[in-house]
Structures are given as C-alpha cells and as structure tokens.
Scaffold this motif. Structure first.
Motif, mmCIF file in Angstrom:
data_model
loop_
_atom_site.group_PDB
_atom_site.id
_atom_site.type_symbol
_atom_site.label_atom_id
_atom_site.label_comp_id
_atom_site.label_asym_id
_atom_site.label_seq_id
_atom_site.Cartn_x
_atom_site.Cartn_y
_atom_site.Cartn_z
ATOM 1 N N LYS A 54 0.833 -1.211 0.000
ATOM 2 C CA LYS A 54 0.000 0.000 0.000
ATOM 3 C C LYS A 54 0.867 1.261 0.000
ATOM 4 O O LYS A 54 0.569 2.230 -0.693
ATOM 5 N N LEU A 55 1.933 1.227 0.765
ATOM 6 C CA LEU A 55 2.840 2.379 0.772
ATOM 7 C C LEU A 55 3.437 2.600 -0.619
ATOM 8 O O LEU A 55 3.508 3.733 -1.100
ATOM 9 N N ARG A 56 3.872 1.523 -1.276
ATOM 10 C CA ARG A 56 4.436 1.643 -2.628
ATOM 11 C C ARG A 56 3.383 2.115 -3.614
ATOM 12 O O ARG A 56 3.648 2.960 -4.463
ATOM 13 N N THR A 57 2.180 1.554 -3.522
ATOM 14 C CA THR A 57 1.106 1.933 -4.435
ATOM 15 C C THR A 57 0.784 3.418 -4.315
ATOM 16 O O THR A 57 0.469 4.073 -5.305
ATOM 17 N N THR A 58 0.906 3.941 -3.119
ATOM 18 C CA THR A 58 0.627 5.364 -2.911
ATOM 19 C C THR A 58 1.848 6.233 -3.151
ATOM 20 O O THR A 58 1.803 7.443 -2.914
ATOM 21 N N GLY A 59 2.923 5.638 -3.625
ATOM 22 C CA GLY A 59 4.074 6.421 -4.056
ATOM 23 C C GLY A 59 5.148 6.697 -3.020
ATOM 24 O O GLY A 59 6.016 7.541 -3.245
ATOM 25 N N MET A 60 5.107 6.003 -1.891
ATOM 26 C CA MET A 60 6.158 6.248 -0.902
ATOM 27 C C MET A 60 7.487 5.717 -1.447
ATOM 28 O O MET A 60 7.564 4.583 -1.898
ATOM 29 N N PRO A 61 8.526 6.534 -1.381
ATOM 30 C CA PRO A 61 9.841 6.075 -1.843
ATOM 31 C C PRO A 61 10.376 4.947 -0.960
ATOM 32 O O PRO A 61 10.128 4.919 0.253
ATOM 33 N N ILE A 62 11.132 4.049 -1.574
ATOM 34 C CA ILE A 62 11.737 2.932 -0.845
ATOM 35 C C ILE A 62 12.569 3.439 0.338
ATOM 36 O O ILE A 62 12.532 2.871 1.431
ATOM 37 N N LYS A 63 13.287 4.524 0.129
ATOM 38 C CA LYS A 63 14.133 5.076 1.200
ATOM 39 C C LYS A 63 13.297 5.389 2.442
ATOM 40 O O LYS A 63 13.700 5.081 3.563
ATOM 41 N N LEU A 64 12.132 5.993 2.240
ATOM 42 C CA LEU A 64 11.272 6.337 3.371
ATOM 43 C C LEU A 64 10.635 5.080 3.972
ATOM 44 O O LEU A 64 10.464 4.980 5.188
ATOM 45 N N MET A 65 10.321 4.118 3.117
ATOM 46 C CA MET A 65 9.785 2.845 3.624
ATOM 47 C C MET A 65 10.828 2.156 4.503
ATOM 48 O O MET A 65 10.483 1.581 5.543
ATOM 49 N N ARG A 66 12.086 2.225 4.104
ATOM 50 C CA ARG A 66 13.154 1.623 4.907
ATOM 51 C C ARG A 66 13.277 2.330 6.252
ATOM 52 O O ARG A 66 13.497 1.683 7.281
ATOM 53 N N GLU A 67 13.142 3.651 6.249
ATOM 54 C CA GLU A 67 13.191 4.400 7.499
ATOM 55 C C GLU A 67 12.047 3.979 8.407
ATOM 56 O O GLU A 67 12.226 3.758 9.606
ATOM 57 N N GLY A 75 10.295 -0.630 18.047
ATOM 58 C CA GLY A 75 9.147 -0.816 18.923
ATOM 59 C C GLY A 75 8.320 0.435 19.172
ATOM 60 O O GLY A 75 8.467 1.456 18.494
ATOM 61 N N PRO A 76 7.457 0.354 20.180
ATOM 62 C CA PRO A 76 6.493 1.422 20.465
ATOM 63 C C PRO A 76 7.112 2.778 20.756
ATOM 64 O O PRO A 76 6.468 3.808 20.569
ATOM 65 N N VAL A 77 8.357 2.808 21.194
ATOM 66 C CA VAL A 77 9.010 4.083 21.503
ATOM 67 C C VAL A 77 9.097 4.974 20.264
ATOM 68 O O VAL A 77 9.220 6.194 20.383
ATOM 69 N N THR A 78 8.997 4.385 19.070
ATOM 70 C CA THR A 78 9.092 5.165 17.826
ATOM 71 C C THR A 78 7.724 5.455 17.210
ATOM 72 O O THR A 78 7.646 5.839 16.046
ATOM 73 N N ALA A 79 6.682 5.295 17.993
ATOM 74 C CA ALA A 79 5.326 5.539 17.462
ATOM 75 C C ALA A 79 5.180 6.963 16.922
ATOM 76 O O ALA A 79 4.580 7.177 15.871
ATOM 77 N N GLY A 80 5.727 7.933 17.621
ATOM 78 C CA GLY A 80 5.629 9.335 17.183
ATOM 79 C C GLY A 80 6.268 9.569 15.824
ATOM 80 O O GLY A 80 5.608 10.096 14.915
ATOM 81 N N PRO A 81 7.529 9.194 15.645
ATOM 82 C CA PRO A 81 8.156 9.391 14.340
ATOM 83 C C PRO A 81 7.458 8.611 13.220
ATOM 84 O O PRO A 81 7.331 9.118 12.102
ATOM 85 N N ARG A 82 6.998 7.406 13.518
ATOM 86 C CA ARG A 82 6.285 6.633 12.485
ATOM 87 C C ARG A 82 4.969 7.315 12.112
ATOM 88 O O ARG A 82 4.607 7.391 10.937
ATOM 89 N N LYS A 83 4.286 7.837 13.111
ATOM 90 C CA LYS A 83 3.040 8.561 12.846
ATOM 91 C C LYS A 83 3.312 9.773 11.968
ATOM 92 O O LYS A 83 2.578 10.033 11.010
ATOM 93 N N ARG A 84 4.382 10.502 12.246
ATOM 94 C CA ARG A 84 4.711 11.693 11.447
ATOM 95 C C ARG A 84 5.040 11.312 9.995
ATOM 96 O O ARG A 84 4.637 12.012 9.064
ATOM 97 N N ILE A 85 5.750 10.209 9.816
ATOM 98 C CA ILE A 85 6.034 9.750 8.451
ATOM 99 C C ILE A 85 4.730 9.492 7.710
ATOM 100 O O ILE A 85 4.552 9.925 6.560
ATOM 101 N N LEU A 86 3.810 8.796 8.366
ATOM 102 C CA LEU A 86 2.539 8.469 7.710
ATOM 103 C C LEU A 86 1.679 9.711 7.491
ATOM 104 O O LEU A 86 1.002 9.828 6.460
ATOM 105 N N GLN A 87 1.702 10.643 8.426
ATOM 106 C CA GLN A 87 0.936 11.877 8.240
ATOM 107 C C GLN A 87 1.454 12.670 7.046
ATOM 108 O O GLN A 87 0.656 13.173 6.246
#
Length: 128
Positions: A54-67, A75-87
C-alpha cells in the motif's frame, strides 16, 4: 500458518524476486526457515507485506519505507516518528489525488468532446 516463498508471493501479489529484494534491503525481516531451510512466511509477514504494498502503491519512496521499517523494529518508543512519516505521506497522497482528479476532468472533457464529434459525423453521414 506458514507459506513457502511462492505462496507468499502469490498471496502478497509481489514477485519472488521482490520478496528477496525486500529482505535484502531490510524492508522485511528474514522469514523463519522450515526444516528444509526454505523461507516460511507467517500471516504477520503477509500483513506487513500488504502494508508495504500500500505504501508503494501510494508512491512512498523505498528510502522512506526503509526508514519506517527501521523505526518499526525499535518498537512502540518510535510511534511518534512513524506517525509523522505516515501523516506526511498522507498529505502527499491527498495532493496526488487532487492532481489526478484534475487530470481526470481533462480526460472526461476530451472524451466527451470526441463523443460529440463522432456523433456529429454520424449525423452528417446519415443525412448525406
């Protein structure tokens, strides 16, 4: 339940080569191995592959997917940064959808124009 690489490829819609590539670039964890040493993908692996697709289909670059994948491993400690990437990606997707809607309107206009031209030609030929 576990799936051999061919079945995982079929179920995910990805090629075997893509699964191996995703493993090599650390988008996915190396899957468990069966008694014969063959890759054995789990339902959780397939769910992650579905999300990546889904991320690829919506055009997310591989580099950002790797991040994102790297943060996920922490784990859960990175919920904030992951949320910001998705936002941020969601905003990019919304912009792309808006751009595509404009393109669709142009296509609809052109198709309608050609339909009118074809109908006009048909009427002329019928009256000749």
């Amino acid at each position: 339940m576990t799936y051999a690489i061919a079945e995982a490829a079929h179920r995910s819609g990805l090629s075997i080569d893509t699964l191996r590539y995703y493993e090599r670039i650390e988008l996915i964890d190396p899957p468990a191995r069966d008694s014969g040493g063959r890759r054995a993908y789990s339902d959780a692996d397939l769910a992650w592959l579905s999300f990546l697709t889904k991320l690829r289909t919506t055009g997310m670059p591989i580099k950002l997917m790797r991040e994102y994948a790297r943060l996920r491993h922490q784990g859960p400690v990175t919920a904030g940064p992951r949320k910001r990437i998705l936002q941020k990606h969601r905003e990019d997707v919304r912009t792309r959808i808006a751009d595509l809607r404009v393109c669709l309107e142009v296509l609809d206009y052109k198709i309608n124009n050609y339909e009118c031209l074809v109908e006009s030609q048909r009427v002329q030929e019928a009256s000749a």
